[in-house]
Design a protein around this motif. Structure first.
Motif, PDB file in Angstrom:
ATOM      1  N   MET A   1       0.947  -1.159   0.089  1.00 44.22           N
ATOM      2  CA  MET A   1      -0.044   0.152  -0.092  1.00 44.22           C
ATOM      3  C   MET A   1       0.871   1.152  -0.036  1.00 44.22           C
ATOM      4  SD  MET A   1      -3.075  -0.964   2.869  1.00 44.22           S
ATOM      5  CE  MET A   1      -3.818   0.602   2.650  1.00 44.22           C
ATOM      6  N   THR A   2       0.345   2.222  -0.355  1.00 42.40           N
ATOM      7  CA  THR A   2       0.980   3.636  -0.716  1.00 42.40           C
ATOM      8  C   THR A   2       0.228   4.680  -0.485  1.00 42.40           C
ATOM      9  OG1 THR A   2       2.389   4.829  -1.973  1.00 42.40           O
ATOM     10  CG2 THR A   2       0.803   3.548  -2.989  1.00 42.40           C
ATOM     11  N   ASP A   3       0.926   5.825   0.087  1.00 42.70           N
ATOM     12  CA  ASP A   3      -0.194   7.189  -0.023  1.00 42.70           C
ATOM     13  C   ASP A   3       0.228   8.194  -0.967  1.00 42.70           C
ATOM     14  OD1 ASP A   3       2.516   7.998   0.971  1.00 42.70           O
ATOM     15  OD2 ASP A   3       1.926   8.505   2.758  1.00 42.70           O
ATOM     16  N   ALA A   4       0.885   7.459  -2.077  1.00 42.23           N
ATOM     17  CA  ALA A   4       1.301   8.189  -3.366  1.00 42.23           C
ATOM     18  C   ALA A   4       0.159   9.126  -3.915  1.00 42.23           C
ATOM     19  CB  ALA A   4       2.195   7.455  -4.224  1.00 42.23           C
ATOM     20  N   SER A   5       0.049  10.093  -4.460  1.00 39.23           N
ATOM     21  CA  SER A   5      -1.061  10.602  -5.381  1.00 39.23           C
ATOM     22  C   SER A   5      -0.978  10.212  -6.689  1.00 39.23           C
ATOM     23  CB  SER A   5      -0.888  12.186  -5.118  1.00 39.23           C
ATOM     24  OG  SER A   5      -0.018  12.740  -5.828  1.00 39.23           O
ATOM     25  N   ALA A   6      -2.173  10.809  -7.320  1.00 45.72           N
ATOM     26  CA  ALA A   6      -2.008  10.514  -8.798  1.00 45.72           C
ATOM     27  C   ALA A   6      -0.868  11.064  -9.836  1.00 45.72           C
ATOM     28  CB  ALA A   6      -3.578  10.591  -9.441  1.00 45.72           C
ATOM     29  N   ALA A   7      -0.402  12.019  -9.109  1.00 40.84           N
ATOM     30  CA  ALA A   7       0.550  12.768  -9.774  1.00 40.84           C
ATOM     31  C   ALA A   7       1.939  12.531  -9.724  1.00 40.84           C
ATOM     32  CB  ALA A   7       0.415  14.496  -9.088  1.00 40.84           C
ATOM     33  N   ASP A   8       1.942  11.486  -8.911  1.00 34.90           N
ATOM     34  CA  ASP A   8       3.177  10.545  -8.623  1.00 34.90           C
ATOM     35  C   ASP A   8       3.666   9.616  -9.628  1.00 34.90           C
ATOM     36  OD1 ASP A   8       3.651  12.378  -6.497  1.00 34.90           O
ATOM     37  OD2 ASP A   8       3.031  10.812  -4.901  1.00 34.90           O
ATOM     38  N   PRO A   9       4.854   9.279  -9.981  1.00 36.02           N
ATOM     39  CA  PRO A   9       5.193   8.150 -10.884  1.00 36.02           C
ATOM     40  C   PRO A   9       4.685   7.022 -10.294  1.00 36.02           C
ATOM     41  CG  PRO A   9       7.206   8.772  -9.365  1.00 36.02           C
ATOM     42  CD  PRO A   9       5.918   9.705  -9.068  1.00 36.02           C
ATOM     43  N   PRO A  10       4.496   5.901 -11.587  1.00 38.98           N
ATOM     44  CA  PRO A  10       4.031   4.608 -11.047  1.00 38.98           C
ATOM     45  C   PRO A  10       5.138   3.954 -10.307  1.00 38.98           C
ATOM     46  CG  PRO A  10       4.828   4.579 -13.358  1.00 38.98           C
ATOM     47  CD  PRO A  10       4.856   6.173 -12.939  1.00 38.98           C
ATOM     48  N   LEU A  11       5.001   4.125  -9.120  1.00 40.23           N
ATOM     49  CA  LEU A  11       6.264   3.428  -8.569  1.00 40.23           C
ATOM     50  C   LEU A  11       5.568   1.912  -8.037  1.00 40.23           C
ATOM     51  CD1 LEU A  11       6.609   6.047  -5.314  1.00 40.23           C
ATOM     52  CD2 LEU A  11       8.003   5.748  -7.418  1.00 40.23           C
ATOM     53  N   ASP A  12       4.575   1.574  -8.123  1.00 39.82           N
ATOM     54  CA  ASP A  12       3.913   0.350  -7.987  1.00 39.82           C
ATOM     55  C   ASP A  12       4.498  -0.689  -9.158  1.00 39.82           C
ATOM     56  OD1 ASP A  12       2.440   1.337  -9.994  1.00 39.82           O
ATOM     57  OD2 ASP A  12       0.571   0.646  -8.977  1.00 39.82           O
ATOM     58  N   ARG A  13       5.082  -0.023 -10.289  1.00 46.55           N
ATOM     59  CA  ARG A  13       5.797  -0.795 -11.420  1.00 46.55           C
ATOM     60  C   ARG A  13       7.297  -1.189 -10.946  1.00 46.55           C
ATOM     61  NH1 ARG A  13       4.272   2.028 -17.041  1.00 46.55           N
ATOM     62  NH2 ARG A  13       5.457   0.155 -17.600  1.00 46.55           N
ATOM     63  N   LEU A  14       7.648  -0.717  -9.931  1.00 39.11           N
ATOM     64  CA  LEU A  14       9.176  -1.069  -9.763  1.00 39.11           C
ATOM     65  C   LEU A  14       9.516  -2.372  -9.108  1.00 39.11           C
ATOM     66  CD1 LEU A  14      10.260   2.388  -8.181  1.00 39.11           C
ATOM     67  CD2 LEU A  14      11.019   1.535 -10.200  1.00 39.11           C
ATOM     68  N   ALA A  15      10.143  -3.093  -9.537  1.00 33.67           N
ATOM     69  CA  ALA A  15      10.430  -4.575  -8.838  1.00 33.67           C
ATOM     70  C   ALA A  15      10.869  -4.572  -7.642  1.00 33.67           C
ATOM     71  CB  ALA A  15      11.336  -5.450  -9.912  1.00 33.67           C
ATOM     72  N   CYS A  16      11.693  -3.398  -7.202  1.00 33.62           N
ATOM     73  CA  CYS A  16      12.161  -3.237  -5.847  1.00 33.62           C
ATOM     74  C   CYS A  16      11.180  -3.143  -4.835  1.00 33.62           C
ATOM     75  CB  CYS A  16      13.399  -2.341  -5.595  1.00 33.62           C
ATOM     76  SG  CYS A  16      12.828  -1.016  -6.217  1.00 33.62           S
ATOM     77  N   LEU A  17       9.999  -2.734  -5.201  1.00 39.00           N
ATOM     78  CA  LEU A  17       8.633  -2.614  -4.231  1.00 39.00           C
ATOM     79  C   LEU A  17       7.816  -3.659  -4.498  1.00 39.00           C
ATOM     80  CD1 LEU A  17       8.118   1.226  -4.687  1.00 39.00           C
ATOM     81  CD2 LEU A  17       9.615   0.105  -2.845  1.00 39.00           C
ATOM     82  N   ALA A  18       7.745  -4.672  -5.424  1.00 30.78           N
ATOM     83  CA  ALA A  18       7.004  -5.736  -5.533  1.00 30.78           C
ATOM     84  C   ALA A  18       6.799  -6.347  -4.236  1.00 30.78           C
ATOM     85  CB  ALA A  18       7.369  -6.478  -6.393  1.00 30.78           C
ATOM     86  N   GLY A  19       5.373  -6.838  -3.660  1.00 30.17           N
ATOM     87  CA  GLY A  19       5.281  -7.526  -2.678  1.00 30.17           C
ATOM     88  C   GLY A  19       5.490  -6.795  -1.158  1.00 30.17           C
ATOM     89  N   ARG A  20       5.916  -5.669  -1.297  1.00 35.47           N
ATOM     90  CA  ARG A  20       6.401  -4.626  -0.083  1.00 35.47           C
ATOM     91  C   ARG A  20       5.155  -3.633   0.204  1.00 35.47           C
ATOM     92  NH1 ARG A  20      12.275  -4.999  -1.665  1.00 35.47           N
ATOM     93  NH2 ARG A  20      13.158  -5.618   0.221  1.00 35.47           N
TER      94      ARG A  20
END
Length: 304
Positions: A1-20
């Motif tokens: 889960m994240t509190d990023a806004s829609a204006a932020d980059p697609p961090l959920d596509r980063l492999a290093c954040l997968a499953g975290r």
């Protein structure tokens, strides 16, 4: 889960954040990118650099930036590269604990010494991908300004002869190049109280060490006494030519980088006074070119 806004980059596509599970916040600074501090629930802390604007106008090579960031980590002065995603315009590095310096911090002899030590260690590290030469960069920036029709101070070209004289003097006894950041303003030094680390390798490349020192000296508004102390902290026992080269390179940095500001003023989507930024550097360079010590600097540099 994240509190990023829609204006932020697609961090959920980063492999290093997968499953975290993670949360994100903005980091201040960055005139060609946005920086994010990502904190994962498992303790991992990262910085995500999200590029903004047209890097080609500024001569930025994102692949070289990533490679040289990794080399700086190998030299013991930079952050680890965790993930590089050029298709997302994102570079992910490890978070470095410490405080980003401000210009006034260089008045502290301990901080000044740690900054010089970090710079020296970078220069002793692995060679970088690509070279950086401010004379070539200035010519490319000036061509961009003219091609695009960007605004330029009406007196900019009045100093072409002084610029050429500086180039000739530095070439008389040219020195070997070393891996340089080439953009070591105060905020790119992260100080933890024991050592400094260096960040932001957008303009990195192999270059003469005295440009690095001169660029830092002018970007951090060092006093003449602090410039001498900084050069001494770097070299140990600097020669008169060492100090003269650094002082001349300060003007080289100012005159060249001023064009960066004028390009950004016309092309950047970031809300910032880039024209004022460029004018500040241009006026500092002019003060040297038209000042009483310019001729003696050229002579001292040419003598090697």
């Amino acid at each position: 889960m994240t509190d990023a806004s829609a204006a932020d980059p697609p961090l959920d596509r980063l492999a290093c954040l997968a499953g975290r599970s993670w949360r994100v916040g903005d980091l201040p600074g960055g005139l060609t990118n946005r920086n994010f501090h990502v904190v994962c629930d498992d303790g991992l802390e990262l910085v995500v650099r999200w590029s903004k604007g047209d890097a080609s106008l500024l001569g930025i090579d994102r692949d070289a930036e990533a490679a040289n960031t990794a080399a700086a980590y190998d030299a013991g002065v930079g952050a680890e590269v965790v993930e590089y995603r050029p298709e997302l315009a994102m570079l992910v590095i490890g978070f470095l604990p410490g405080t980003a310096l401000a210009n006034g911090d260089f008045a502290d002899p301990g901080i000044l010494a740690r900054a010089a030590d970090a710079t020296r260690r970078l220069h002793a590290g692995p060679r970088f991908t690509g070279d950086f030469d401010m004379f070539a960069r200035q010519a490319a920036y000036l061509a961009t300004v003219r091609r695009e029709g960007y605004a330029l101070p009406s007196t900019y070209d009045d100093h072409a002869d002084s610029w050429a004289a500086a180039r000739r003097a530095l070439a008389v006894a040219a020195r070997p190049t070393v891996p340089c950041n080439n953009d070591l303003l105060a905020a790119n030094f992260i100080d933890d109280g024991e050592a400094c680390h260096l960040i932001d390798y957008e303009y990195s490349g192999n270059n003469e060490a005295t440009f690095e020192l001169g660029n830092t000296a002018t970007e951090c508004d060092l006093t003449p006494e602090q410039v001498e102390a900084y050069v001494e902290a770097y070299y140990g026992s600097p020669s008169a030519a060492d100090l003269a080269r650094v002082r001349l390179q300060m003007a080289v940095s100012e005159y060249g980088w001023s064009l960066w500001g004028f390009i950004q003023a016309a092309a950047s989507p970031i809300d910032y006074d880039f024209h004022g930024w460029g004018m500040e550097r241009f006026e500092k360079a002019v003060a040297t070119f038209r000042g009483p010590v310019f001729t003696s600097l050229l002579e001292d540099v040419a003598r090697g």
